[in-house]
Design a protein around this motif. Sequence first.
Motif, PDB file in Angstrom:
ATOM      1  N   GLU A  42       2.794   0.267   7.422  1.00 36.91           N
ATOM      2  CA  GLU A  42       1.450   0.694   7.804  1.00 36.91           C
ATOM      3  C   GLU A  42       1.469   1.356   9.179  1.00 36.91           C
ATOM      4  N   ASP A 101       0.994   7.038   0.344  1.00 42.02           N
ATOM      5  CA  ASP A 101      -0.113   6.087   0.298  1.00 42.02           C
ATOM      6  C   ASP A 101      -0.595   5.983  -1.146  1.00 42.02           C
ATOM      7  N   ASP A 144       0.793  -1.234   0.000  1.00 40.92           N
ATOM      8  CA  ASP A 144       0.000   0.000   0.000  1.00 40.92           C
ATOM      9  C   ASP A 144       0.824   1.282   0.000  1.00 40.92           C
ATOM     10  N   PHE A 145       2.145   1.165   0.201  1.00 41.20           N
ATOM     11  CA  PHE A 145       2.946   2.367   0.403  1.00 41.20           C
ATOM     12  C   PHE A 145       4.227   2.348  -0.427  1.00 41.20           C
ATOM     13  N   TYR A 161       3.327   4.734   8.903  1.00 39.79           N
ATOM     14  CA  TYR A 161       2.479   5.732   8.240  1.00 39.79           C
ATOM     15  C   TYR A 161       1.436   6.284   9.214  1.00 39.79           C
ATOM     16  N   ASP A 202      -4.763   6.530  -1.250  1.00 41.22           N
ATOM     17  CA  ASP A 202      -5.299   7.859  -0.913  1.00 41.22           C
ATOM     18  C   ASP A 202      -4.471   8.994  -1.503  1.00 41.22           C
ATOM     19  N   ASN A 220       2.782  -5.116   3.824  1.00 40.02           N
ATOM     20  CA  ASN A 220       3.399  -3.854   4.226  1.00 40.02           C
ATOM     21  C   ASN A 220       4.539  -4.066   5.214  1.00 40.02           C
TER      22      ASN A 220
END
Length: 403
Positions: free
Chosen positions: A244, A198, A178-179, A247, A201, A227
């Motif tokens: 995660e 991200d 996700d990152f 973040y 988003d 992650n």
Amino acid sequence: MIQQLDSLPVGIDEEFQILKDDSGIYLFAGCRMELYRWEENSWKNLYQFQNVGYTCKSRLIIKEGNPFLLGGYGFWNSHTDLIEFNPRLGSWSLASVKAQPANYNSEYLGITEKSAFLLLGFHNNPREDVHQLPENQGYILDFESMAWKHLGFDFEMSLVNPNASYYIFQDGTLDSQDFLAFNAFESVSQNKGLLIFDKHDLNFRFFPQELDYNPLEYSPYFMVDGNQVYLQDQKNLSISWNLEDMYAKAKMVGKAAILPMSVTEVNRIKQDYVIISLVSISLIGLVLFPVFKKRIASPALKRTDERQGKDHIQNESFSKTYNSQESPNLLEILDQNKGKMFTVEELDELFDIHQIPNPENKRVKRSRLIKEINTQAEEKRGYKMINRTRSPEDKRCLLYEIK
């Protein structure tokens, strides 16, 4: 699998990329176009030809069981080509994409199931006299429409300007589920840490991390599971990061936005705007010049004196910006860029003298700074930090190498 890597014909500086997918475990390495799959306890080369040199710095992607390579550096220019492997032919073929950025690539590359993100990066093509031209924005490739779009940021980050809000000063990047994370220096707090993007988003957050070493540059491996990231510290001890969690604890610094226009449309509008502006300025000049010719002649000398005085004040101001005794940050910035090559314009931005209006004054200032830095480096370290050399691709172009 790891033990058999020594038997593969790859260069000494090439990196292995290993991806596990439902269709198998694949391996790609560096500038060669070989694609390997783990079969019957050995790495089997699926590529049936002998081509090399086009896929340096390319990223291996597996989509719906099909291997792809995205971007890279080959035959003297950067590119964002997307090529797909054909297992029946044992070869690669170029995928058709729309509005592809020209001569561009970046190591800050993030992949999701729906898209690919390229942040910052450089344009490079010596054939067109384009030499490592920095791109302070980014691009996104939508895998559904197979079209590139511009990616804009509402805050300032830069690979070449140490005075930017977030200066990307060290190599290394992590791409998780996700990152996308990479090293950055925050100007306001004077903290080093991870800038974490991200990919869903499109938000950026900064996670301060005071380390005496850079694991993203020196760790011999990265293993990413979701992650969770596994790597090594400076003592070769295994460590793990959960991006995660990092973040969630980091502070919000900005956001990326997908611009509504394609790269081609943006470039066309820029060209039209420049042409319209030039024509308008020319017409205004033709109308007003006879009227103001006499009035302009008299104050011209006064304005010249004022401009020279202003240039002098600005030059004095920039002279105080990076004094070898008053600003130890410059040597630290140079240490962080060891081994890199800079054009004259990029070196001026690194020295923060690019805003000096007079080219001759800027040249003199640059020369003095290089001399001061090299003198100080020779006294303390026994060698010069900045060496001027010719570009290997174009002997007409001067480059500055940071030792």
